[in-house]
Design an enzyme around this catalytic site. Structure first.
Site, PDB file in Angstrom:
ATOM      1  CG  PHE A 290      -0.075  -0.135   2.511  1.00  0.00           C
ATOM      2  CD1 PHE A 290       0.522   0.950   3.118  1.00  0.00           C
ATOM      3  CD2 PHE A 290       0.136  -1.385   3.072  1.00  0.00           C
ATOM      4  CE1 PHE A 290       1.285   0.809   4.258  1.00  0.00           C
ATOM      5  CE2 PHE A 290       0.896  -1.528   4.202  1.00  0.00           C
ATOM      6  CZ  PHE A 290       1.465  -0.437   4.799  1.00  0.00           C
ATOM      7  N   GLY A 291       2.098   1.186   0.506  1.00  0.00           N
ATOM      8  CA  GLY A 291       2.938   2.367   0.680  1.00  0.00           C
ATOM      9  C   GLY A 291       3.817   2.204   1.902  1.00  0.00           C
TER      10      GLY A 291
ATOM     11  CG  ASP B 229      -3.230 -10.523   4.428  1.00  0.00           C
ATOM     12  OD1 ASP B 229      -2.718 -11.639   4.254  1.00  0.00           O
ATOM     13  OD2 ASP B 229      -2.608  -9.470   4.256  1.00  0.00           O
TER      14      ASP B 229
END
Length: 821
Positions: A512-513, A626
């Site tokens: 995501f970053g 997840d």
């Protein structure tokens, strides 16, 4: 002389002592022999420092494998080879000889009237003592009177006023040379006692004795100051069994250590000097060092003083210090005292102390003497007054004291918080008018700022909600609306908190970053999850995570504090959890020792409760999709918090299962029906939980696991094979130790297998898992066929997968998106 010759011959003829705590006139410690204290805490013998071949007689910890020397006898006179001998000479004193048995390299310089009865003994404190005889236990010499670089519990530092003996620490010359170094740590008895660290003969760092006296986590320290002696001495607490030591190293740093038996290493508790203001006289006479000022100059003059050399002062050279302002009189001219809070009080060597005087009387005593420039208390009691220059003063928020500095009326008016009583009627009227005008301007300014803030917030909210509305799709309005309690942070606030997203504050990176640590203006620590501008996948996960986690509140879920959607930036702001992820501990050979079975079982319970909340107790039914070790974060108390809801999905009240063409998550944790067919449910999370449970118990990763006994199985398959063979305890993480409850561990392994069954209907719900964890294992059902036991063919070098005994898996791969056929 004839007696010494006979004694020297006895070094060769008489047997050496081994593993005893004493030796006598007729015995000797040769190089290679070891004297061990009664409870085997300390050992004494010959050693070499670092890479040196010279030999020294020293004392070290006997039970610590990494030799830690705490005292050295012949530090400046080493034995050049292994011929050294430590013995008691004809005068009854301790001596060290090399090859030349006629001249000692070192001696304790003791002469006894009855030398034949003296005995040397190594105490459990690490102190080597020479006793007059075995019966009297009278100490005539002791190593603690001549410390080297280490201070141990029950060792005194200070001056014996009767004998003139001054006990102080001196550093080693280097790691390879324990000779007397250039740094020393002494108790200065002049004025009021204080500890001073000297380097090359000059003061390097100063510590008030008051900061030593009292109780800490490990020790109790007392100060003795009477006609006979002035000294400090520390002792271990009654319930404290850990080893502790304080060391002065060759660089001039004073360090305090305690032994971590579990990690088998020394842990540094404290050290000094560290920052610029720690060093002695950093801002010169009458200067005050403040490391917390916002500008670049950390030296400021004390009230009523000005820089002696302004050019040097503002060039960050404060050694010349400050002088009294010109034309200012503080002698019976209406002077007062400015109170400076949280201060390290000035050098006490030239201060006067009266322990029986109150602070009120202390103030009057200082006012009567025009030479008195400041006063304070001695550790919040008694009276301390200074005459002349105030040296080595600094701001010290922790354990600081109030310092009252003498100033004239003008300076006092600038510093005083309440100066109304000293003003005339005209001055009061002028101040009142100015205050009213200032209040009016302040109200107008606040009104204008609030109005502008509302406009800016309205624009940001319109943009933010339009951004989120694009992602709600077919969700119901009640589900797609963001909680009104979720704050929107301004970009400038987050940039300031993270030091403009500096690398020093970067905690990690994902698909995501990046994640950054930040500190808000109120001091609250935060974690900022910053969406990468080039991550299309991350945008969807970002929207999903905000929509979900804003509605979730549970002690085992990471808490979101707000978000920031401004310009091209999209960020989530979470509570900061200092202990990182569970994977940081259970998969790290050093860190895993910090988690014993009790703590691991608590973590298992916490994860279980968190998933139960997601599946059934929250007003939404959430499938995480997840769940893995890196997505379980640990707070300061090692409580688990489930994180990363970017891949999670909401189920309606009557919905039990869903299909997707976009398979997301981590292979190795995915259930077979999800990885192969795109079907997911609460039982998909149960499967991931089972894998995670096996990893917590074994301290190993499921992905990439290999064992030569079962070369075709992943971790889950290997544990299953050991279970079938009755040898499953072999895989339990060895760092847990051998005192864990076997039945509880076996129960957890069996619960994991129940969660890992191939068919979802056979797997328990998380509520049933919690019930199993709290009850005996006898009532647990036997697990059926497990899913996804990875089998590798012997020719897997080509990367192909093969099946054995009907099992197959793709669980050795990791990916974030798989398009199902």
């Amino acid at each position: 002389m004839w007696f010494d010759k006979i004694l020297l011959i006895s070094f060769v003829l008489l047997p050496s002592c081994f593993c005893l705590d004493t030796f006598t006139l007729n015995q000797a410690i040769k190089d290679g022999d070891v004297l061990v204290s009664g409870r085997e805490i300390f050992a004494l013998g010959f050693f070499s420092a670092g890479n040196s071949s010279n030999r020294y007689v020293g004392v070290w910890y006997n039970q610590i494998s990494n030799q830690t020397v705490v005292w050295v006898a012949n530090r400046d006179n080493p034995v050049p080879d292994t011929s050294g001998v430590l013995s008691i000479n004809g005068d009854g004193g301790l001596v060290i000889y090399g090859n030349n048995r006629s001249f000692p390299l070192w001696s304790a310089n003791v002469t006894l009237s009855s030398p034949n009865n003296s005995i040397a003994k190594l105490l459990d404190t690490g102190n080597l003592v020479l006793l007059e005889n075995e019966d009297s236990q009278k100490v005539i010499w002791q190593g603690f009177d001549y410390p080297t670089d280490t201070m141990l519990p029950l060792m005194k530092i200070g001056l014996d006023r009767r004998s003139g003996l001054n006990r102080f620490l001196t550093s080693w010359k280097s790691k390879d040379d324990p000779g007397t170094g250039s740094c020393s740590y002494r108790l200065d008895p002049s004025g009021f006692p204080q500890m001073i660290l000297y380097k090359d003969g000059a003061p390097w760092w100063r510590d008030e004795v008051a900061s030593w006296v009292g109780q800490s986590c490990c020790t109790v320290t007392i100060l003795v100051n009477n006609a006979d002696e002035v000294s400090i001495m520390s002792s271990a607490k009654n319930n404290q069994s850990n080893f502790s030591r304080t060391v002065l190293d060759e660089s001039g740093t004073f360090r305090r250590f305690t032994w971590n038996d579990r990690a088998q290493k020394w842990t540094e508790l404290w050290s000094a000097p560290i920052e610029r203001c720690d060093f002695y006289g950093q801002c010169g006479p009458n200067g005050n060092c403040d490391p917390y000022v916002t500008n670049t100059i950390d030296c400021i003059c004390l009230p009523g003083f000005e820089p002696k050399s302004p050019t040097d002062w503002y060039s960050r050279d404060g050694t010349d210090g400050c002088v009294k302002k010109k034309g200012v009189s503080t002698c019976r001219n209406g002077e007062k005292f400015v109170n400076l809070e949280s201060m390290k009080i000035p050098d006490l060597s030239r201060a006067l102390v009266n322990m029986n005087m109150s602070m009120k009387a202390c103030k009057q005593e200082c006012l009567k003497n025009c030479s008195c420039v400041a006063y304070s208390s001695s550790d919040k009691t008694g009276c301390v007054t200074w005459y002349g220059e105030l040296m080595d003063t600094r701001v010290q928020p922790s354990n600081g004291q109030n310092l009252y500095v003498r100033v004239d009326a003008t300076v006092f008016a600038q510093y005083a918080k309440k100066s109304n009583d000293s003003l005339s009627k005209k001055e009061k009227l002028a101040i009142s008018l100015v205050s009213v005008l200032a209040l009016f301007l302040l109200v107008f300014l606040v009104y204008w700022l609030l109005r502008m803030k509302r406009k800016g917030k309205r624009r940001r909210d319109e943009y933010s909600f339009s951004f989120f509305n694009e992602s709600t799709g077919g969700m119901e309005p009640a589900e797609s609306s963001i909680s009104s309690d979720l704050p929107f942070f301004d970009l400038t606030t987050i940039a300031a908190a993270t030091d403009n997203f500096s690398l020093a504050n970067k905690l990690g990176t994902g698909g995501f970053g990046s994640v950054y640590k930040g500190v808000l203006f109120n001091g609250k620590e935060i974690a900022v999850k910053r969406l990468s501008k080039t991550s299309g996948q991350g945008i969807e996960e970002f929207k999903n995570e905000v929509l979900l986690i804003a509605k979730l509140q549970h002690r085992n879920l990471v808490r979101i504090l707000g978000c920031c959607v401004q310009d091209e930036e999209k960020m989530l702001i979470y509570e900061y959890l200092p202990n990182k992820g569970l994977d940081f501990f259970i998969f790290n050979e050093t860190n895993k020792a910090l988690l014993d079975w009790t703590k691991r079982f608590e973590i298992i319970h916490g994860i279980t409760r968190g998933i139960i909340y997601l599946h059934q107790d929250s007003r939404l039914r959430i499938i995480h999709r997840d769940l893995k070790a890196s997505n379980v974060l640990l707070d300061a108390s090692m409580n688990p918090k489930i994180a990363d809801f970017g891949m999670a999905r909401i189920f309606k009240g009557d919905q039990n299962e869903a299909n997707t063409k976009r398979v997301v998550g981590t292979y190795g944790y995915m259930s077979p029906e999800y990885a192969m067919q795109g079907r997911f449910s609460v039982k998909s999370d149960v499967y991931s939980y089972g894998v995670l449970l096996i990893e917590i118990i074994t301290g190993r990763k499921n992905n990439g696991f290999y064992h030569e006994e079962h070369p075709y199985s992943n971790l889950v398959g290997h544990v299953w094979n050991l279970w079938s063979e009755g040898k499953v305890l072999q895989i339990v993480d060895s760092s847990i130790g051998e005192s864990y409850p076997v039945n509880e561990v076996l129960k957890c392994i069996q619960i994991a297998f129940l969660c890992l069954q191939e068919y979802p209907a056979d797997r328990p719900t998380m509520s049933e898992v919690l019930f199993m964890l709290g009850n005996d294992a006898d009532a647990l059902p036997s697990p059926r066929k497990l899913a996804f036991l990875l089998e590798r063919s012997s020719s897997s070098m080509g990367g192909k997968l093969s099946t054995h005994e009907g099992y197959h898996s793709l669980n050795n791969f990791t990916c974030s998106v798989v398009e199902a056929r």
